[in-house]
Design an enzyme around this catalytic site. Structure first.
Site, PDB file in Angstrom:
ATOM      1  CE1 TYR A  46      33.181  -4.274  27.372  1.00 59.11           C
ATOM      2  CE2 TYR A  46      34.448  -3.179  25.639  1.00 59.11           C
ATOM      3  CZ  TYR A  46      33.578  -3.113  26.714  1.00 59.11           C
ATOM      4  OH  TYR A  46      33.101  -1.908  27.127  1.00 59.11           O
ATOM      5  CG  ASP A  47      37.371  -5.187  21.095  1.00 57.69           C
ATOM      6  OD1 ASP A  47      37.007  -4.403  21.994  1.00 57.69           O
ATOM      7  OD2 ASP A  47      38.566  -5.381  20.800  1.00 57.69           O
ATOM      8  CD  GLU A 124      40.716   7.283  49.672  1.00 58.46           C
ATOM      9  OE1 GLU A 124      40.352   6.881  48.570  1.00 58.46           O
ATOM     10  OE2 GLU A 124      40.088   8.105  50.343  1.00 58.46           O
ATOM     11  CE  LYS A 126      46.011  14.384  48.433  1.00 56.24           C
ATOM     12  NZ  LYS A 126      46.554  14.877  47.160  1.00 56.24           N
ATOM     13  CG  ASP A 128      50.188  13.527  42.079  1.00 55.30           C
ATOM     14  OD1 ASP A 128      49.481  14.515  42.348  1.00 55.30           O
ATOM     15  OD2 ASP A 128      51.412  13.593  41.911  1.00 55.30           O
ATOM     16  CD  GLU A 184      42.639  13.394  42.760  1.00 51.61           C
ATOM     17  OE1 GLU A 184      41.625  13.783  43.394  1.00 51.61           O
ATOM     18  OE2 GLU A 184      43.682  14.055  42.684  1.00 51.61           O
ATOM     19  CE1 TYR A 236      37.261  12.663  47.113  1.00 54.59           C
ATOM     20  CE2 TYR A 236      38.774  11.971  45.393  1.00 54.59           C
ATOM     21  CZ  TYR A 236      38.093  12.970  46.041  1.00 54.59           C
ATOM     22  OH  TYR A 236      38.227  14.270  45.633  1.00 54.59           O
ATOM     23  CE  LYS A 325      49.806  15.897  49.665  1.00 51.66           C
ATOM     24  NZ  LYS A 325      50.503  17.051  49.145  1.00 51.66           N
ATOM     25  CB  CYS A 419      65.812  46.521  41.308  1.00 58.44           C
ATOM     26  SG  CYS A 419      64.798  45.493  40.228  1.00 58.44           S
ATOM     27  CB  CYS A 422      63.698  48.889  37.617  1.00 57.53           C
ATOM     28  SG  CYS A 422      63.515  48.955  39.406  1.00 57.53           S
ATOM     29  CB  CYS A 437      62.682  45.989  43.557  1.00 52.25           C
ATOM     30  SG  CYS A 437      62.403  47.324  42.387  1.00 52.25           S
ATOM     31  CB  CYS A 443      60.296  47.600  39.077  1.00 46.17           C
ATOM     32  SG  CYS A 443      61.221  46.082  38.792  1.00 46.17           S
TER      33      CYS A 443
HETATM   34  O1  JCF Z   1      43.124  10.492  46.005  1.00 49.31           O
HETATM   35  C1  JCF Z   1      42.917  11.637  46.249  1.00 49.31           C
HETATM   36  N1  JCF Z   1      43.651  12.553  45.658  1.00 49.31           N
HETATM   37  C2  JCF Z   1      41.855  12.044  47.214  1.00 49.31           C
HETATM   38  C3  JCF Z   1      41.478  13.376  47.359  1.00 49.31           C
HETATM   39  C4  JCF Z   1      41.234  11.053  47.972  1.00 49.31           C
HETATM   40  C5  JCF Z   1      40.256  11.394  48.871  1.00 49.31           C
HETATM   41  O2  JCF Z   1      39.659  10.448  49.595  1.00 49.31           O
HETATM   42  C6  JCF Z   1      39.840  12.736  49.050  1.00 49.31           C
HETATM   43  C7  JCF Z   1      40.475  13.727  48.275  1.00 49.31           C
HETATM   44  C8  JCF Z   1      40.040  15.045  48.453  1.00 49.31           C
HETATM   45  C9  JCF Z   1      39.033  15.340  49.358  1.00 49.31           C
HETATM   46  N2  JCF Z   1      38.856  13.047  49.937  1.00 49.31           N
HETATM   47  C10 JCF Z   1      38.461  14.313  50.084  1.00 49.31           C
HETATM   48  C11 JCF Z   1      37.402  14.603  51.053  1.00 49.31           C
END
Ligand code: JCF
Length: 689
Positions: A46-47, A124, A126, A128, A184, A236, A325, A419, A422, A437, A443
């Site tokens: 590739y390089d 899927e 999520k 971060d 993301e 996404y 979550k 407080c 103050c 306070c 303050c």
């Molecule tokens: O992976 C995510 N943080 C993520 C955020 C994935 C998604 O499918 C999302 C989102 C934020 C809004 N879908 C929407 C509509």
């Protein structure tokens, strides 16, 4: 001579061909590697391709195009990021934290769709990371922006271009004319560890976690720095709809994205029904530790686009998607002492000083105890061994006591009578958990917090005026109110601890720049209790100018969306203070200004008209239809009467339709309704709501 020229021309054509072939090969290998995760050549090969292309482009610089794979980092550092308004706002997801909440989500989806059948969901992980929107026109990457507040973000095009997983040109001949894709940006665990190792070796700032590192890297003004940050991306969804047909399902949409060369998380899976969602959630929770990147939950989306449209969104949160979550991390430690912090509104928050513990890459030494009621409910004492929980970006909190640590060491936690900053009296309103306070802006703690809020990014956005500087400015009594910020001199700033002349000048420049603002930002920055960004916007749009807000009555305030009796009370109390008027006058005298807002509400086309919606609409949910009508000034009522101006009927309309016919009220079907809205929006020069 002319023979030679011809030969030259032929030669150039051949070089051009060669260059194009190399680019195509490189792009295809990128696709194989990043999207399909199935590379067919080695890194070295590739390089070599890249090197060959670079050599040719060096010899023939005229043949360089902006979408060449060699052109990821071009431009010079920026002075600042431009603002970008998203054509379609970038919504955020509702959260679920338990199976019950997930079940309630599923039930609501079924109810709104009037079905009892199992719903098909796309699942899927999520990621971060940081949400971005990237726009392609004629297949070329033209702009990338952060989410910002959902409506306006920052133009980070230069930085996004440096991410190798982002194609500079969409793949395939049939890519849409315009495509805005959402995804993301994240940093892998390994990339994060290496970045921090390098930073600590050089004595530079260490990032707290991969998400902060990703966010910090995207906000670099110099793309040459971002280029060296190990950023990745998964896509996404889409914003602005491509002119091409949109696929009928989320599954097909994601496939289309992949075919256009946009990487999608490989763990995406479609399932049917709630139980299968729980299974998916469980399996991701088990995989979580081994994944090369951090995830904080699972996203579920209704697969059918038609259903998505029917479900619609409420305040920018789609009702067809949810983030379930993972539980927050919990650790054990001991409370060594408790201090009371004073917030912007004087609220006293008990904060536990902990024996430091390491959670998820971060050392925690403080955790909130919320308020005295919570302390009593959880029976917390100084010296107790406790469980502390940390979830994402949320402040860590003490969850519960595990054991009372040696009876001799235990100390009760008392609410101070005065407080700690103050020494004004602490007051607690009967029935309220929060103690405050009573010092107000006398303050220093409240003044500092008010100033930090005033200068923050979403408020007046005074870049560089950080917490430590504000603390010093208040402590040294250089500033007493936010208005004093604007009379600071270079010498005063430069004399502060650890302040270089250049930084001092930057702050003065930032203050100068902050004077140009909007009424909504200004109102938000004043820190009126319970007046957040959204309410500030509503107030600005409704009153258009400050004097009308000064004299607003509770009655008129309550006609503003989101403003109830409590918020109205806070607004009136704020403007009743002479002191606040004085500060506002000083701020305006210092040069703070904003563009005039046209008074709209009176000439909204549907003022005085009442609508009733009935039956199932196909193109949108009733909630959305209601929002559209209200934005045009109409009232939306629940039942038909002689006062009703129009009834909008969807499928299977029942008694309300009959009633309308009986009373001779004008009836619109969905098409006619949409036509009307479109017409009025154009006439009113509003973007389609
Ligand atoms: O992976 C995510 N943080 C993520 C955020 C994935 C998604 O499918 C999302 C989102 C934020 C809004 N879908 C929407 C509509």
């Amino acid at each position: 001579m002319s023979v030679l020229l011809d030969e030259d021309k032929k030669n150039i054509e051949q070089i051009q061909k060669k260059i194009e072939t190399l680019r195509q090969q490189i792009n295809e290998h990128n696709y194989l590697y990043h999207v399909l995760d199935a590379p067919v050549i080695s890194d070295a090969e590739y390089d070599q391709l890249m090197q060959a292309l670079k050599n040719l482009e060096k010899q023939y610089p005229k043949l360089i195009t902006p979408d060449s794979p060699t052109q990821r980092v071009g431009a010079k550092p920026l002075k600042e990021f431009d603002q970008v308004t998203h054509e379609i706002p970038m919504g955020s997801l509702d959260n679920a934290f338990s199976e019950e909440e997930m079940a309630a989500f599923n039930k609501r989806v079924q109810n709104l769709l009037e079905t009892t059948e199992d719903i098909r969901y796309v699942c899927e992980p999520k990621m971060d990371g940081v949400a971005v929107s990237i726009r392609y026109e004629e297949g070329l990457l033209v702009r990338a922006a952060t989410r910002g507040d959902g409506e306006t973000g920052e133009d980070v095009t230069q930085n996004i271009r440096t991410i190798k997983m982002v194609p500079l040109r969409l793949r395939g001949k049939h890519s849409p004319k315009i495509l805005e894709v959402r995804g993301e940006v994240y940093m892998s665990k390994k990339g994060f560890a290496e970045l921090n190792k390098r930073a600590s070796e050089r004595g530079e700032k260490i990032f707290i976690n991969p998400r902060n590192a990703a966010a910090g890297s995207l906000r670099q003004l110099d793309p040459n720095i971002t280029k060296h940050r190990p950023l990745s991306i998964y896509f996404y969804g889409i914003g602005t709809k491509p002119n091409a047909e949109i696929p009928d399902t989320q599954t097909e949409l994601l496939n289309a994205l992949k075919n256009w060369g946009l990487p999608v998380c490989p763990y995406v899976k479609a399932v049917k029904g709630l139980v299968a969602c729980f299974d998916y959630y469980q399996s991701m929770a088990e995989k979580r530790k081994q994944l090369p990147y951090e995830i904080d939950g699972v996203v579920f989306k209704v697969d059918s686009q038609k259903y998505q449209t029917q479900l619609g969104a409420v305040s920018k949160r789609p009702r067809w998607a949810i983030a379930y979550k993972f539980p927050a991390e919990e650790v054990e430690t001991i409370i060594e002492s408790v201090e009371f912090q004073v917030g912007r509104t004087g609220a006293l928050t008990p904060v536990a000083r902990l024996q430091p513990v390491f959670v998820h890459g971060v050392t925690i030494s403080n955790a909130t105890l919320h308020n005295m009621d919570e302390i009593h409910r959880k029976k917390v004492h100084i010296g107790d061994r406790v469980i502390v929980r940390r979830a994402g970006d949320v402040i860590p909190e003490v969850v519960r006591v595990i054991e009372h640590h040696g009876s001799k060491d235990i100390k009760e936690i008392h609410l101070p009578t005065h407080c700690p900053i103050c020494h004004s009296k602490v007051e607690q309103i009967e029935g309220e958990a929060v103690a405050r306070c009573s010092g107000g802006l006398f303050c220093p703690a409240q003044r500092k917090e008010a100033m930090k809020h005033f200068a923050s990014r979403r408020a007046m956005d005074v870049e560089g005026l950080g917490d430590k500087i504000i603390d010093q400015l208040v402590d040294t009594e250089l500033v007493h109110s936010v208005a004093d910020l604007y009379s600071l001199t270079l010498t005063q700033l430069a004399n502060l601890d650890r302040m270089a002349d250049k930084s001092a000048q930057n702050i003065l420049d930032a203050l100068q720049k902050s004077k140009k603002t909007t009424l909504a930002r200004f109102l938000f920055s004043l820190g009126i209790r319970e007046v957040g960004e959204a309410t500030a916007k509503q107030l600005a749009n409704h009153f258009c100018e400050l004097p009308s807000l000064f004299s607003a009555t509770e009655e008129s305030l309550r006609t503003v969306p989101d403003v109830g009796p409590v918020v109205a009370g806070h607004i009136i109390a704020f403007f009743a203070e002479k002191h606040n008027h004085k500060i506002i006058e000083q701020l305006i005298a210092a040069g703070i200004h904003w563009p005039k807002i046209e008074k709209k509400s009176h000439d909204l086309p549907l003022i005085g008209k009442t609508f009733v919606l009935t039956g199932t609409l196909q193109k949108m949910s009733r909630e959305e239809a209601k929002e559209k009508l209200e934005n045009l000034g109409a009232k939306v009522a629940g039942s038909v009467s002689a006062k009703t101006s129009y009834v909008v009927v969807g499928e299977d309309a029942g008694s309300k339709l009959l009633k309308a016919k009986e009373l001779g009220v004008e009836i619109l079907d969905e098409e006619q309704f949409l036509e009307l809205v479109k017409l009025l929006c154009i006439k009113n020069k509003k973007t389609l709501v």
